[in-house]
Design a protein around this motif. Sequence first.
Motif, PDB file in Angstrom:
ATOM      1  N   ALA A  80      15.686  33.542  72.312  1.00 37.57           N
ATOM      2  CA  ALA A  80      14.560  34.639  71.685  1.00 37.57           C
ATOM      3  C   ALA A  80      15.083  36.019  72.617  1.00 37.57           C
ATOM      4  CB  ALA A  80      13.238  34.449  71.858  1.00 37.57           C
ATOM      5  N   LEU A 110       8.983  37.464  66.981  1.00 33.53           N
ATOM      6  CA  LEU A 110      10.061  37.276  67.892  1.00 33.53           C
ATOM      7  C   LEU A 110       9.518  37.274  69.331  1.00 33.53           C
ATOM      8  CD1 LEU A 110      13.113  36.474  68.308  1.00 33.53           C
ATOM      9  CD2 LEU A 110      13.710  38.957  68.038  1.00 33.53           C
ATOM     10  N   LEU A 149       7.618  34.422  70.374  1.00 27.01           N
ATOM     11  CA  LEU A 149       8.254  33.159  70.080  1.00 27.01           C
ATOM     12  C   LEU A 149       8.117  32.232  71.136  1.00 27.01           C
ATOM     13  CD1 LEU A 149       9.619  31.125  68.199  1.00 27.01           C
ATOM     14  CD2 LEU A 149      11.687  32.294  68.666  1.00 27.01           C
ATOM     15  N   LYS A 150       8.430  32.606  72.313  1.00 25.35           N
ATOM     16  CA  LYS A 150       8.575  31.856  73.489  1.00 25.35           C
ATOM     17  C   LYS A 150       6.974  31.195  74.086  1.00 25.35           C
ATOM     18  CE  LYS A 150       8.073  35.663  76.944  1.00 25.35           C
ATOM     19  NZ  LYS A 150       9.114  36.190  78.112  1.00 25.35           N
ATOM     20  N   ILE A 170      14.034  32.585  62.086  1.00 23.45           N
ATOM     21  CA  ILE A 170      13.829  34.310  62.728  1.00 23.45           C
ATOM     22  C   ILE A 170      14.540  35.276  61.770  1.00 23.45           C
ATOM     23  CG2 ILE A 170      14.330  35.686  64.696  1.00 23.45           C
ATOM     24  CD1 ILE A 170      14.759  32.899  66.192  1.00 23.45           C
TER      25      ILE A 170
END
Length: 251
Positions: A177, A208, A211-212, A224
């Motif tokens: 990411a 994005l 995302l983590k 994505i």
Amino acid sequence: MKQVIYIVGFGPGDRAYMTNQAVAAIEQADLVVGYTTYINLLKEQFPEQEYYATPMRKEVDRCRAAVEEALKGKTVAMISSGDSGIYGMAGVTLEVIEEMHADLEVVAVAGVTAASAAAAVLGAPLMHDFAVISLSDCMTPLERIYHRVSCAADGDFVICLYNPKSRSRTTYLAHAAELIQQYRSPDTPVGIVRNAGRADQKAWLTTLGQLKEEPVDMFCVVLIGNSQTYVQNGKMITPRGYCVADTGAKG
């Protein structure tokens, strides 16, 4: 007449997602061979078939067993989830057939791959050029994977990530990411589908930049968006480039 070995992609595992050709191949087979988890999925829907299963990391042994049984006169179906030619068993099966000098008729049966199944759930995220990348480094060096991620991001591809995270690979997705954010906004839409096409399917949208933080595991597919992807009415859309407004204006 040569004995037949089918290489079958059975989609997510639900019979509703299987092609007619895949169903026919499984039903015609004297023996269905595959990974233990996938065999268990099929047993529920084809309980009358004979099965041979091996655990993960035993792919070559599984293929050799399938070929040996075919050479004995059995019609064998070597199965993969999704499509057998996309991260599936088609390649290694063909290599083993060549290695064993087996004179068999090989019939490849296409299936619904996870990218397609997940995209259908999310809306229309794959309407333009896209790249599918596995974050598993079991077969590919990690630095090469990251290089592919960067190249896909630089090319403004929609990026579909398979095998995004496991118990031993907890940081790969976060780093991917970060690499992608070098080329696109943290607000870029991201869709995540867990167990696409199965009874316990779950899907959600994020960005994005977030995302983590998402609860992603090996059963998830992560899509994505590119620089043009947007979300409307809960659906993730990547425009193909049609002049929708102009068409509407002309009636």
